[in-house]
Every structure is written in C-alpha cells, then in structure tokens.
Design an enzyme around this catalytic site. Structure first.
Site, PDB file in Angstrom:
ATOM      1  N   LYS A   1       4.877   4.197  -1.593  1.00 38.69           N
ATOM      2  CA  LYS A   1       4.989   5.434  -2.387  1.00 38.69           C
ATOM      3  C   LYS A   1       6.328   6.121  -2.124  1.00 38.69           C
ATOM      4  CE  LYS A   1       0.010   6.187  -2.608  1.00 38.69           C
ATOM      5  NZ  LYS A   1      -1.132   6.694  -1.814  1.00 38.69           N
TER       6      LYS A   1
ATOM      7  N   GLY B   1       0.833  -1.200   0.000  1.00 37.31           N
ATOM      8  CA  GLY B   1       0.000   0.000   0.000  1.00 37.31           C
ATOM      9  C   GLY B   1       0.865   1.246   0.000  1.00 37.31           C
ATOM     10  N   SER B   2       0.340   2.311   0.573  1.00 35.19           N
ATOM     11  CA  SER B   2       0.929   3.641   0.381  1.00 35.19           C
ATOM     12  C   SER B   2       2.349   3.789   0.893  1.00 35.19           C
ATOM     13  CB  SER B   2       0.054   4.685   1.064  1.00 35.19           C
ATOM     14  OG  SER B   2      -1.256   4.568   0.585  1.00 35.19           O
ATOM     15  N   THR B   3       2.754   2.973   1.889  1.00 32.86           N
ATOM     16  CA  THR B   3       4.131   3.141   2.361  1.00 32.86           C
ATOM     17  C   THR B   3       5.111   2.963   1.215  1.00 32.86           C
ATOM     18  OG1 THR B   3       4.079   0.820   3.035  1.00 32.86           O
ATOM     19  CG2 THR B   3       3.762   2.442   4.763  1.00 32.86           C
TER      20      THR B   3
END
Lengths: 398, 647
Positions: B298, B294-296
């Site tokens: 990014k 997920g976003s980590t």
C-alpha cells in the site's frame, strides 16, 4: 721426394680424411654431450674431452704407423697377436676392474684398457689370415671351416664371461661376415648357423635377466614401460624428435642434462640429432657409410685374399657397430651398450678403430700400387682358366 | 684340388656391400621417421619432461563487513600427500589412513601403492580437520606428508550464510558473494615454470617463467555485522517462538542502497554446506521468494497517489463500511464491519483496504502500474547475488477494475522482499531508487588500501522529496497510531507498514490460515538511516497478522541497530497512542464441558486462570462468544464431576 709423393698418391684420401674428420667431430660432440655430466660427476667440464683427445692423438700415431706398416706382416705375426689377446682376455677376468657390473677394463695408471676392443681387431686378423690360407680348401668343412672357429669360440666365451654381450655379439657378426665372404659353401653356412643356434639355446637361459628382458621390450614398446626398460629409448626418441631438420644448435641439448644416460657414449647420436638435427645425422651416417663401403670397395679390389678379408673384417666391424648403435637409439634394435664408431667416447675403441683405418689405408695403398703395375700381375699363368667367366678380375693367390 | 671360385667371393663381397648399404638406409629412414613423423608428439613429451611447474596458491580474499570485521577468512587445513616409494608397509599405512580419513581401506591401499612419485589423496585427504591432522602427525608414517593447504572459515558460523555463500574443495566460490565475486576473491595462482634436468635441477640456460601469485582482494561489504547480529538474533527468537515455515529479514541503508544485513531461515553453516539439503542453501529467501506482498504494498499506492496529488491525507475523507464493490466483486476490509469514517491518514493508519482501492481507482490503471514499474517491481533489482527472483505483475491487457483494485492493496502482484525494500527505501529517502548492493570496496589484502570502490547507483527518481516527506509522516503515524504500533521505538521515529500476505497453494487457490506476515519499517522518519523488512512465513500458534508477529521484530531490529550504528535519538517524533483499541479481538471459546487437558490448545492466545480442582470445566468467565483482547485472562472453574448440577 718424388718417391714420397708418389707413395702418398697411392693412399686413399677418402679413407684418411673421413675417419679423422669423423673423430674430430665426435670429439666436439663428446665435449658438448659430457660437459654437464662431467661436472655432475665431480670433474672439470672438459674431463672427457681431454681424455678423448689423448686417445685421438695416440690413435693418430697408430693410424700413421699402420698406414705405413705393410699389412701382410700381420699374417706372420698372427700367433703372438692372438696369444697376447687371449692373455689380456683371461687377465681382465682375473684382474680387471668392475664397472657397470662387468669386468671389461684394465686400469694401467691413468689409462683404461678394454681388451675386448683389441680382441675384435685381433680376431679379424686371425680369421682373415686363416681363411685366406685355407682358401684352396674352404669348401671342406672339417678341414677348411671348422678349426678356426674353435679359437673364435674361445675368445667369444671369454668376452661373454666378463660379461660383455654387446662386444661378443659384434665379434660374432664380424666373424660371420668374414666367413661368409671367404667363399664358404651355403651348406656349411647352414651347419654353422645350426651350431650357433644350439649354442645359443644352451646359453640363452643363463643370459636372460630381467634387465635384458626390459631392454628388449623397451625397444619395441618404450612407452609401455616408461620408468624401466623404455626409459632410455624414450629419452633418445625425445632427443631425436626435438632436433627436427636442423637441430637446436650445437651445445643446446637438454636431454644431455641427466635425462639421457651415457649421452657421450652410447647415445651420442641422439644428442647429435637434438643439437644438429636430421642434417647432422645424415652427414654422420653418410661419413660412416663412406668408410664402410669404401672398405668393402677396397676389399673387392684387393687381389690378396688376406688383404681382402682383412678389409672386409674392418669394414664390417665399423658397419656392424654403427648399425647396432643407431638401431638401438632409433628403436630398431634393443639397447646393448654398443658405441658409435669414431664418435662415441671410449679410448680403446677409438684407438683400435684408427689403427684399423691405418691398416685399411695400407691395403688401399697396395691395391693402388698393384693397379699401377697391371702387366706383371696379369702375366701370372695357370690361374686364368679358373676365372674365365670373370670380367677382368684376378684370382686369389693360393 | 677343389678351388673356390673368385666369382663366388666377389659375389659375396658385393652381397655384403649391398647389405651394408641397405642397413644404412634402414637406419636413415628410421631416424627420419622418429624425427619428422613422430617428432611433434615427442616435442610435447620433451616439454612435459623438461618443464617443472611449482604452483603457488593465491590466498583467497577475505570478506569483511563495513567496519572491517571479518566475515570469511582462510584457515590452515593441511592435505595429505603420499610418496608410495617411501612406504615400507603399504597395508599398514592404508589401514591407518582409512581409519583417519574415514574411507575404504581398499581405496587407501590403491593410493599408497600408485605408481607415481607422489599422490594426493583427493578428496578424502584434502583439508583435514584438526583432529585428523593430529592423528596423522602422531602416527608419523613414512612417506605420508602433510602439505600446506587452507580452507575457508566463517567466524560467525551460520550467520549471513546465504549472502556469504561458500567455497568448494579447491577454494572456488560456489554460492553467494563467494561465487558472485569469485574472480577477484580467488586471485591468481602463481607458478614457476622452469626447465630442469632429470634430477629436477633448474636449467639456467633456458629462461624460466615466473608468474607471481596474485592474492585475492579483500571484499569489504556494506554489511554491518552488528546489525546482522541483531537480525540473526531476532529471527532465531522468532523461529523459536513461532516455528514458521521460513523467515527472512533485510536491512538496507536507504541513502546508498547498501545492504546492512540480510538473513534467511532456515539457514546453514557454510563450512558444512554438504550436510545441508540444496533447497536450503539454494534459496536466499529475501531475494528469491516471490509472493503477494499484502498491505506493505500500500506504501507504493500511497506514494503514487501523493505524487500525483490525487489525495490529501488530512482533508480528504473516506467512509469504510467493511467492503467495496468493484464490478460486482465485493472486496472486503480485513476488519469486519469496516473502519467507518476516516481521513485518508487514518485509512493509511488502519491499513483500510477499501480506502486503498479508492486511491487506486482515483489514480487509474495507467498511472498506478507506471509507478509500480518505476519503483522497480516486475524485474530484478540487480543485487550482487545470484538467484534473484523477478516477481510477477499483471499483464497490462489483463488489468481490469478488479485487478487494479486488488493491486492497490497488494494482492494479485507478486514481488520479492528485496524489491519491496528498495521501493520503500526510494519512497522514504526522497525518491531515489537505488540498485541494492552488498559489495562496497575491494581492498588490497597486503597494503590494506582500497583498490576499487563500488558506486551507489541510483536507477530512477521515482517521487519528489516533498512527497517522500509526506509519506514518511504518514508511515510514522502508522507506527505511532495505527496497525504498526508494536514497531514503535522510543526516540527513533519509526515509520512502517504491516503486511499480511495470502499464499497461493498448490491448487492455485489462496491457502487458509497460512499467511506470510511481514512488516517493513524505517527510521528515523525525519532522515531515514535504515529500512528493515521482516517476513515470517506461516507462524504457528499466533494470530497471523503482520502487526502482531513482524512489527515487534522490526521495531527491535531498528531500535537496536540505530543504537549500534550510533544514530542520535530524536525528540520531535509522534507520540505513541497508548489506548488505541484496534487490536483484533479474540472470540472467547466455549470451554464448558471440556476436560482440563483440552484447555491447553486455547492457551496460545488467551491466558487461562484456574479455580477449583478436578478434571471437568463447569464454568468460564467471560462467557463464550464475547470478544476479548488477545492474551486476556479467561477464568475456568473445575470440578471432579461433569456438570455442576450433579453435586
């Protein structure tokens, strides 16, 4: 001087040198086998060595005396000899010292005497004497064969009571050999065997103890019962197996350090095997065989039937003991506590053996002397026809 | 007068002679047989019989934290040895032992009657508890002895359990560090082999062989027991609060790659590992579990874009209308309606998915995936523990625009927590990708001197120092101004990134309402001393957002840890933006017509205030369908009757 030399020449040097060498070697091995256990028991390491050396010296005196003393006199002295032995055997049952659960020893000051050892030689003399006298009617069972066996049975009984089954068994076998060699008929031999079996059948239930059963099973399946009956044999096997061809070297035995009980007595051959290997074993057995076979050879040569039977008895004594001892350490026979002649520690035994060797030498000497005067003997009349089919041999005197 | 023939006598003598000869030959053969044929076997028996081995057990090395605090040690736990021959009444002794050792009496009887000089009761009588030891001592049975033995003791109980691992009955390492470093920890058993006589007395003539036992070396780890304690505490609280399916946390020193703390839920007490299902102690989640980050993730996209200078955070701008269309596939932002017009810094702060898709597109598949690989994804990090996962990347041939796009915001790749932590550590420490490690030094337990050092190993230089600096600033702003606000710690300049990872269900589809929520944070942003990652798997009764669940945990861990580590607070950090409105809102449910007892299920993310009395809800404030902040007050009006008009 010349006469002395001539007399010496008549002796059988093989029979002088071999027993002495064997005893000397045995003494060395006793030292090697016992130096540790002696210390463990609280003595000097040389304790058994010196004791055996004393007996060796005494034995040499006995050896020399008997080699010079004409053997034929024993036949005349047989009654007092037997009397003394019976007294000793009865005495040991009454006053003997109990050792290893058996009353087999007299203690006379520092000396331990084992009357059963003397009984062996005494009985050999007795049987040789009796059967040579009865030679003319040996084929008559009641008259020729049976009577001497009663006294034999008595002596055996006294020894069994100690109890010393091993020695009794040896005496029994020696008696059998002498009787067999005396020319007994096979029919009578079978009767004797039958009697023997009946006696055995009666005696056996009393003689069977757990220890003895263990010893029997131990002899044939030692690894099945390593803690009990098989223990000694396994330790003996290990000693023999470790030795290999040339052994670990004199004094290097490990088995003598408490693993193998009686290392300097019953199991000395195992230690010899461990330290000196198969080579040492073959030499020792070879020397023992030399004595036995030489003795039988002399018996064969001897024209006097007393001398011949005496020689047979002595040879068989050495041979049977050696066989039972070696059979036990190599697992062919059960362990019965029989020592190895000349080698094992044991004063009475060594003394008797050296005396016996002296006697054998005396017989050998007389055989050689006779051979140097062949004409006179050959001239004996009236006997020839009995031995016509025998090549050059001589009949027994009658 | 019958005469016996001389011939007969001579024949007999010859017979005896031959018989004697035969006997001697038999004996000779027999002796030869014993000596040569079975001699080798006997030789073995002889050695077995002569040699005695006294075994000297080596002490297993301790496991220490970086300050020398003991994490694993040995304590005395005697074992029972029985000497059957000394036991007078085996029936009674067997009965007693069976009671104390909790074993069948029949088995105990077998032990105490065995035909051996001494018998170890294995395993029942090994390593007795204090209670058992006392019972045995009290009964004081003949022939029953307590032999010195030791067992492994973990002073902190279930703390750090997956990392420390455990040892088996013979103190052999079976799991974790105990297994990985078993060779040096266990030391070497010593022995005194000597030849002895039958009584066991030593033989002086044959040289004995003494091998001194070599005690195991003490393993000093990079673990900081204070940090670990803080992490354990925080995960315990999180478990109590959210009842998740699982949880994991890692703290790493970004300057060395040394692991400061690592923990997993569910965990176990290594001393009682037998009582735990193997799926619990087998799975050290921080290194074992692989899932879509997920976003980590990014952070990696951003680092690559900054390093390649494809974006300027301040100057470049992006318009987010809530979704982005790639090859006909609409990829939605997590925020319905989108974030509108933003600078790229704001894209990062908002964790705006379309913005990151755009970054990924600008980089292109070659460059993005090269960076992903450089940052260590798709292969084991090489941490000194068993059971590490590889993670899964798209097969290069399968990467189309959609795959590139989803990877940019952390979907479609599968990674392990430790991979993320090490990658982020590299991103914020100036670009050095370290191999993570727990072992620090081997210490001689007697002298206390260091015998061997574990080097910090840099695997790769992935980005430049200046990129790293820029990235730290961007991530600090995420915490100060963006989705990571709950992780903010006064004075410690926390930077970080939220993550809400979808889980793939057994049917291969994404699971509904079942996320792994995570946060990865570091501090201080000017010179990071710690990187902390926390992931909570399927937290219950909460909004499943990384910012909501994981960020505050990371914030607490970082704050407390830095204080415990004695890191100086900073003054020049970014100020926390207090009025940031972007907490996801909760739609007010329609409660009218429900009964009072039904309301409890809404009380989790809203607080309910009651007016009036009765069982029935007749009105509410605010109205159903309106959006409120999470935890906002809803007022309900109660009445005895079903609707307000009827009274």
């Amino acid at each position: 001087m010349m006469k002395m030399m001539k007399k010496l020449k008549d002796y059988d040097f093989t029979l002088i040198i071999t027993p002495i060498l064997l005893t000397a070697f045995g003494t060395v091995m006793i030292y090697s086998a016992s130096m540790v256990s002696a210390v463990v028991e609280g003595f000097e390491s040389t304790h058994y060595l010196f004791k055996q050396l004393q007996w060796f010296m005494l034995g040499l005196v006995g050896f020399a005396f008997c080699a010079l003393f004409p053997y034929k006199y024993y036949q005349r002295l047989i009654k007092p000899i037997i009397l003394v032995i019976i007294v000793l055997l009865v005495g040991v049952l009454l006053f003997g010292e109990v050792r290893n659960n058996a009353k087999s020893w007299f203690q006379l000051g520092p000396i331990h005497l084992q009357p059963a050892e003397f009984a062996k030689l005494g009985l050999i003399m007795y049987l040789a004497s009796v059967y040579s006298k009865k030679q003319s009617y040996i084929d008559e069972f009641n008259k020729g064969v049976l009577p001497p066996l009663i006294l034999t049975g008595l002596m055996l009984g006294l020894i069994v009571l100690q109890p010393d089954i091993g020695t009794a068994f040896i005496i029994f076998l020696i008696a059998c050999t002498i009787i067999f060699s005396s020319g007994i008929r096979f029919k009578h031999l079978f009767i004797l065997v039958a009697i023997g079996l009946i006696v055995l059948a009666i005696a056996l239930p009393n003689m069977v103890t757990d220890t003895r059963i263990d010893r029997f099973t131990g002899a044939y399946e030692p690894f099945e019962a390593p803690e009990t009956g098989g223990y000694h044999l396994i330790q003996s096997y290990i000693a023999i197996g470790v030795g290999g061809l040339t052994g670990e070297g004199l004094g290097q035995s490990v088995q003598k350090l408490g693993y193998l009980m009686e290392a300097h007595t019953d199991f000395i051959m195992a230690i010899i095997s461990e330290e000196l290997g198969f080579v040492g074993v073959v030499i020792v057995i070879g020397m023992l065989a030399t004595i036995v076979l030489r003795g039988l050879f002399i018996a064969n040569k001897c024209k006097d039937s007393f001398g011949a039977l005496l020689a047979i008895g002595i040879s068989s004594m050495v041979g049977i003991q050696a066989f039972i001892n070696l059979g036990a350490i190599s697992g062919v026979l059960p362990i019965t506590g029989v020592t190895l002649p000349f080698i094992s520690y044991g004063g009475s035994s060594l003394l008797i053996l050296l005396i016996s060797m002296g006697i054998l030498n005396n017989i050998a000497k007389s055989v050689n002397e006779e051979r140097q005067q062949p004409e006179t003997v050959k001239e004996q009349p009236g006997l020839e026809k009995n031995v016509l089919n025998y090549r050059g041999g001589r009949p027994w005197s009658s | 007068m019958k005469r016996v023939s001389t011939v007969t006598v001579r024949k007999r003598i010859v017979t005896v002679f031959l018989f004697g000869l035969l006997l001697f030959m038999i004996i000779d053969f027999r002796l030869g047989y014993v000596q040569f044929i079975i001699g080798d076997k006997l030789m073995d028996k002889a050695n077995e019989s002569w040699s005695r081995d006294i075994v000297f057990e080596a002490d297993r090395g301790k496991i220490l934290d970086s300050n020398g605090d003991i994490l694993a040690e040995n304590v005395s736990a005697p074992s029972i040895t029985v000497v059957p021959r000394q036991i007078q009444n085996p029936q009674k002794v067997a009965e007693n032992l069976a009671n104390i050792l909790d074993m069948p009496e029949k088995k105990a009887y077998e032990y105490v009657t065995k035909n051996e000089s001494s018998v170890n009761i294995h395993p029942e009588g090994r390593k007795l508890s204090e209670k058992q030891e006392k019972a045995v001592r009290t009964l004081n049975m003949d022939g029953v002895y307590l032999a010195k033995d030791s067992k492994r003791h973990y002073p902190y109980g279930d703390y750090l359990s997956h990392v420390l691992g455990f040892t088996g009955i013979d103190n052999q390492g079976l799991m974790g560090l105990e297994l990985y470093y078993d060779d040096k920890l266990k030391g070497e058993k010593g022995s005194l082999s000597y030849y002895s006589d039958a009584k066991g007395k030593k033989l002086e003539s044959i040289a004995d062989i003494y091998n001194a036992p070599k005690d195991g070396l003490d393993l000093k780890t990079t673990i900081n027991s204070k940090v670990q304690t803080i992490m354990e505490r925080e995960l315990d609280l999180a478990v109590a609060k959210y009842n998740p399916d699982g949880a994991s946390a890692i703290a790493v020193n970004p300057k060395t790659g040394g692991v400061l703390g690592m923990t997993t839920r569910p965990n176990f007490n290594p001393e009682n590992y037998q009582d735990v299902d193997s799926s619990i102690f087998d799975r050290n989640l921080p290194i074992w579990s692989t899932y879509e980050p997920g976003s980590t993730f990014k952070i990696i996209t951003l680092a690559s874009a900054l390093e390649e200078e494809t974006v300027d955070l301040e100057e470049d701008e992006f318009d987010d209308d809530g979704s982005i269309s790639i090859d006909g596939t609409h990829l939605h932002c997590w925020k319905e309606g989108g974030h509108g017009h933003q600078s790229y810094l704001e894209v990062v702060q908002n964790s705006c998915n379309p913005g990151f898709v755009n970054l990924g597109m600008k980089l292109g598949k070659e460059k993005l995936f090269t960076y992903i690989k450089d940052f260590g994804f798709g292969k084991k990090t090489g941490i000194d523990l068993q059971g590490e996962g590889n993670g899964i990347l798209f097969d290069p041939e399968d990467i189309g625009p959609v795959e590139l796009a989803t990877t940019s915001f952390g979907q479609g790749v599968s990674v392990t927590p430790i991979q993320q932590v090490m990658a982020v550590a590299a991103a914020v420490n100036g670009g050095n990708l370290y191999e993570p490690h727990i072992a620090k030094e081997w210490i001689d337990s007697r002298t206390g001197k260091t015998v061997d050092n574990f080097e910090n190993e840099i695997k790769d230089k992935v980005i430049s120092e200046s990129t790293s600096k820029e990235l730290r600033y961007a991530l600090e702003s995420v915490v100060a101004k963006g989705t990571g606000k709950p992780a903010y710690v006064d004075g410690y300049r926390v930077g970080g990134k939220t993550g809400t990872a979808q889980k793939v269900g057994p049917d291969g589809q994404y699971m509904q309402d079942n996320y792994i929520v995570s946060f990865i944070g570091f501090a201080p942003a000017d010179d990071p001393e710690i990187v902390v990652y926390v992931a909570i798997d399927n937290p219950k009764d909460t909004l499943q957002f990384g910012g909501v669940v994981a960020a505050p945990i990371v914030g607490t861990i970082i704050g407390d840890s830095l204080r415990a580590m004695g890191v100086e607070p900073r003054e020049d950090g970014l100020e926390k933006e207090v009025d940031w409105p972007e907490q996801p809102k909760v739609e007010v449910p329609d409660l009218i017509g429900l009964k009072k007892k039904d309301v409890t299920e809404y009380m989790t993310n809203l607080s309910i205030e009651v007016e009036g009395s009765g069982d029935h809800i007749i009105d509410q404030e605010p109205k159903a369908g309106s959006k409120v902040e999470e935890g906002a007050k809803i007022r309900i009006y109660l009445s005895n009757k079903k609707d307000r008009d009827s009274d």
